[in-house]
Design a protein around this motif. Structure first.
Motif, PDB file in Angstrom:
ATOM      1  N   GLY A  55       0.791  -1.230   0.000  1.00 15.53           N
ATOM      2  CA  GLY A  55       0.000   0.000   0.000  1.00 15.53           C
ATOM      3  C   GLY A  55       0.819   1.273   0.000  1.00 15.53           C
ATOM      4  O   GLY A  55       0.267   2.358   0.140  1.00 15.53           O
ATOM      5  N   HIS A  56       2.120   1.156  -0.168  1.00  9.79           N
ATOM      6  CA  HIS A  56       2.986   2.346  -0.190  1.00  9.79           C
ATOM      7  C   HIS A  56       3.610   2.483  -1.579  1.00  9.79           C
ATOM      8  O   HIS A  56       4.279   1.571  -2.058  1.00  9.79           O
ATOM      9  N   VAL A  57       3.357   3.616  -2.232  1.00 14.15           N
ATOM     10  CA  VAL A  57       3.964   3.866  -3.538  1.00 14.15           C
ATOM     11  C   VAL A  57       5.221   4.700  -3.314  1.00 14.15           C
ATOM     12  O   VAL A  57       5.159   5.767  -2.706  1.00 14.15           O
ATOM     13  N   THR A  58       6.363   4.177  -3.757  1.00 11.50           N
ATOM     14  CA  THR A  58       7.612   4.924  -3.587  1.00 11.50           C
ATOM     15  C   THR A  58       7.812   5.912  -4.719  1.00 11.50           C
ATOM     16  O   THR A  58       8.395   6.970  -4.520  1.00 11.50           O
ATOM     17  N   THR A  59       7.316   5.579  -5.896  1.00 12.51           N
ATOM     18  CA  THR A  59       7.316   6.490  -7.038  1.00 12.51           C
ATOM     19  C   THR A  59       6.530   5.841  -8.169  1.00 12.51           C
ATOM     20  O   THR A  59       6.211   4.658  -8.127  1.00 12.51           O
ATOM     21  N   ILE A  60       6.224   6.640  -9.168  1.00  7.99           N
ATOM     22  CA  ILE A  60       5.652   6.136 -10.413  1.00  7.99           C
ATOM     23  C   ILE A  60       6.535   6.707 -11.503  1.00  7.99           C
ATOM     24  O   ILE A  60       6.798   7.908 -11.536  1.00  7.99           O
ATOM     25  N   SER A  61       7.012   5.842 -12.361  1.00 10.80           N
ATOM     26  CA  SER A  61       7.860   6.307 -13.454  1.00 10.80           C
ATOM     27  C   SER A  61       7.211   5.940 -14.776  1.00 10.80           C
ATOM     28  O   SER A  61       6.276   5.153 -14.823  1.00 10.80           O
ATOM     29  N   GLY A  62       7.720   6.526 -15.823  1.00 15.41           N
ATOM     30  CA  GLY A  62       7.198   6.234 -17.147  1.00 15.41           C
ATOM     31  C   GLY A  62       8.289   6.357 -18.171  1.00 15.41           C
ATOM     32  O   GLY A  62       9.283   7.064 -17.959  1.00 15.41           O
ATOM     33  N   VAL A  63       8.102   5.667 -19.279  1.00 11.46           N
ATOM     34  CA  VAL A  63       9.091   5.723 -20.349  1.00 11.46           C
ATOM     35  C   VAL A  63       8.402   5.581 -21.703  1.00 11.46           C
ATOM     36  O   VAL A  63       7.449   4.820 -21.850  1.00 11.46           O
ATOM     37  N   SER A  97      -3.765   7.059 -21.707  1.00 15.34           N
ATOM     38  CA  SER A  97      -4.723   7.257 -20.632  1.00 15.34           C
ATOM     39  C   SER A  97      -4.761   6.012 -19.745  1.00 15.34           C
ATOM     40  O   SER A  97      -4.771   4.887 -20.248  1.00 15.34           O
ATOM     41  N   LEU A  98      -4.771   6.259 -18.443  1.00 18.42           N
ATOM     42  CA  LEU A  98      -4.898   5.195 -17.455  1.00 18.42           C
ATOM     43  C   LEU A  98      -5.798   5.704 -16.337  1.00 18.42           C
ATOM     44  O   LEU A  98      -5.874   6.914 -16.113  1.00 18.42           O
ATOM     45  N   PRO A  99      -6.438   4.804 -15.602  1.00 19.08           N
ATOM     46  CA  PRO A  99      -7.209   5.275 -14.455  1.00 19.08           C
ATOM     47  C   PRO A  99      -6.261   5.695 -13.334  1.00 19.08           C
ATOM     48  O   PRO A  99      -5.169   5.135 -13.195  1.00 19.08           O
ATOM     49  N   THR A 100      -6.651   6.670 -12.558  1.00 18.45           N
ATOM     50  CA  THR A 100      -5.837   7.059 -11.403  1.00 18.45           C
ATOM     51  C   THR A 100      -5.923   5.975 -10.337  1.00 18.45           C
ATOM     52  O   THR A 100      -6.957   5.323 -10.193  1.00 18.45           O
ATOM     53  N   ILE A 101      -4.826   5.790  -9.614  1.00 14.22           N
ATOM     54  CA  ILE A 101      -4.859   4.878  -8.470  1.00 14.22           C
ATOM     55  C   ILE A 101      -4.902   5.672  -7.161  1.00 14.22           C
ATOM     56  O   ILE A 101      -4.837   5.090  -6.091  1.00 14.22           O
ATOM     57  N   SER A 102      -5.041   6.988  -7.275  1.00 11.91           N
ATOM     58  CA  SER A 102      -5.007   7.837  -6.079  1.00 11.91           C
ATOM     59  C   SER A 102      -6.180   7.576  -5.126  1.00 11.91           C
ATOM     60  O   SER A 102      -6.087   7.887  -3.944  1.00 11.91           O
ATOM     61  N   GLY A 103      -7.258   6.997  -5.618  1.00  7.28           N
ATOM     62  CA  GLY A 103      -8.366   6.626  -4.743  1.00  7.28           C
ATOM     63  C   GLY A 103      -8.050   5.405  -3.889  1.00  7.28           C
ATOM     64  O   GLY A 103      -8.673   5.188  -2.858  1.00  7.28           O
ATOM     65  N   ILE A 104      -7.067   4.630  -4.311  1.00  4.12           N
ATOM     66  CA  ILE A 104      -6.649   3.432  -3.574  1.00  4.12           C
ATOM     67  C   ILE A 104      -5.437   3.756  -2.711  1.00  4.12           C
ATOM     68  O   ILE A 104      -5.374   3.403  -1.541  1.00  4.12           O
ATOM     69  N   ILE A 105      -4.461   4.430  -3.330  1.00  3.64           N
ATOM     70  CA  ILE A 105      -3.238   4.841  -2.641  1.00  3.64           C
ATOM     71  C   ILE A 105      -3.105   6.352  -2.840  1.00  3.64           C
ATOM     72  O   ILE A 105      -2.601   6.801  -3.876  1.00  3.64           O
ATOM     73  N   PRO A 106      -3.591   7.147  -1.895  1.00  3.91           N
ATOM     74  CA  PRO A 106      -3.598   8.600  -2.073  1.00  3.91           C
ATOM     75  C   PRO A 106      -2.234   9.208  -2.411  1.00  3.91           C
ATOM     76  O   PRO A 106      -2.160  10.185  -3.143  1.00  3.91           O
ATOM     77  N   GLY A 107      -1.149   8.637  -1.914  1.00  5.21           N
ATOM     78  CA  GLY A 107       0.184   9.156  -2.190  1.00  5.21           C
ATOM     79  C   GLY A 107       0.573   9.087  -3.649  1.00  5.21           C
ATOM     80  O   GLY A 107       1.547   9.726  -4.068  1.00  5.21           O
ATOM     81  N   ALA A 108      -0.173   8.353  -4.455  1.00  3.83           N
ATOM     82  CA  ALA A 108       0.131   8.236  -5.878  1.00  3.83           C
ATOM     83  C   ALA A 108      -0.195   9.504  -6.643  1.00  3.83           C
ATOM     84  O   ALA A 108       0.339   9.742  -7.731  1.00  3.83           O
ATOM     85  N   SER A 109      -1.031  10.342  -6.094  1.00  6.20           N
ATOM     86  CA  SER A 109      -1.522  11.531  -6.782  1.00  6.20           C
ATOM     87  C   SER A 109      -0.407  12.409  -7.330  1.00  6.20           C
ATOM     88  O   SER A 109      -0.423  12.820  -8.494  1.00  6.20           O
TER      89      SER A 109
END
Length: 164
Positions: A55-63, A97-109
């Protein structure tokens, strides 16, 4: 024993979201798991993982991978032995486009906002995709981490914006 525990984590995810929705997975070393899922199963995968300690997001990256954008959610399970699971999904280049996961893990916002700024991924139902890291005078539509944008073109467009 550790690898067996890691495999159990992947097997439980496959059981929950469907084996056919896990494109590939690997365990390159201790406390590290990589799983690629179909984009339409992202929310199901994140819910499953969050309910099972990730339940802890350390980061989200993209390429920019040429034919699309790969977004990687780095999720950590804390405890006696922390484990990082990198959950990968791929989205189209043109209509990323992807759905947000911020509703599950708020720190992802905040990480989703950064990926939006730099790569143009639209996170559906995100509460606030206002620019986070790009400057106020940044040219509309330029996403600096997309391979199609050369530094010279970005500089030219920035200079044009300053003249406005």
């Amino acid at each position: 024993m550790e690898r067996e525990d890691h495999v159990k984590i992947v097997e439980a995810l496959k059981l929950d979201i469907g084996d056919e929705n896990v494109i590939n997975w690997k365990i390159p070393r201790a406390r590290r798991i990589f799983v690629t899922v179909k984009a339409d199963k992202l929310i199901d995968a994140v819910k499953h993982l969050a309910e099972n300690g990730f339940g802890h997001v350390t980061t989200i990256s993209g390429v920019d991978v040429g034919d699309g954008i790969e977004v990687v959610y780095h999720l950590t399970r804390r405890g006696r032995e922390s484990i990082t699971l990198s959950l990968k999904v791929k989205t189209d280049m043109e209509n990323s486009s992807l759905p947000t996961i911020s509703g599950i893990i708020p720190g992802a916002s905040i990480y989703e906002r950064e990926v939006h700024d730099l790569l143009g991924v639209n996170f559906k139902e995100h509460p606030n995709l206002a620019p986070l890291v790009i400057p106020d005078n940044w040219p509309e539509g330029i996403r600096p981490l997309l391979k199609k944008w050369k530094v010279e073109e970005i500089r030219k467009r920035l200079a044009e914006n300053e003249g406005d």
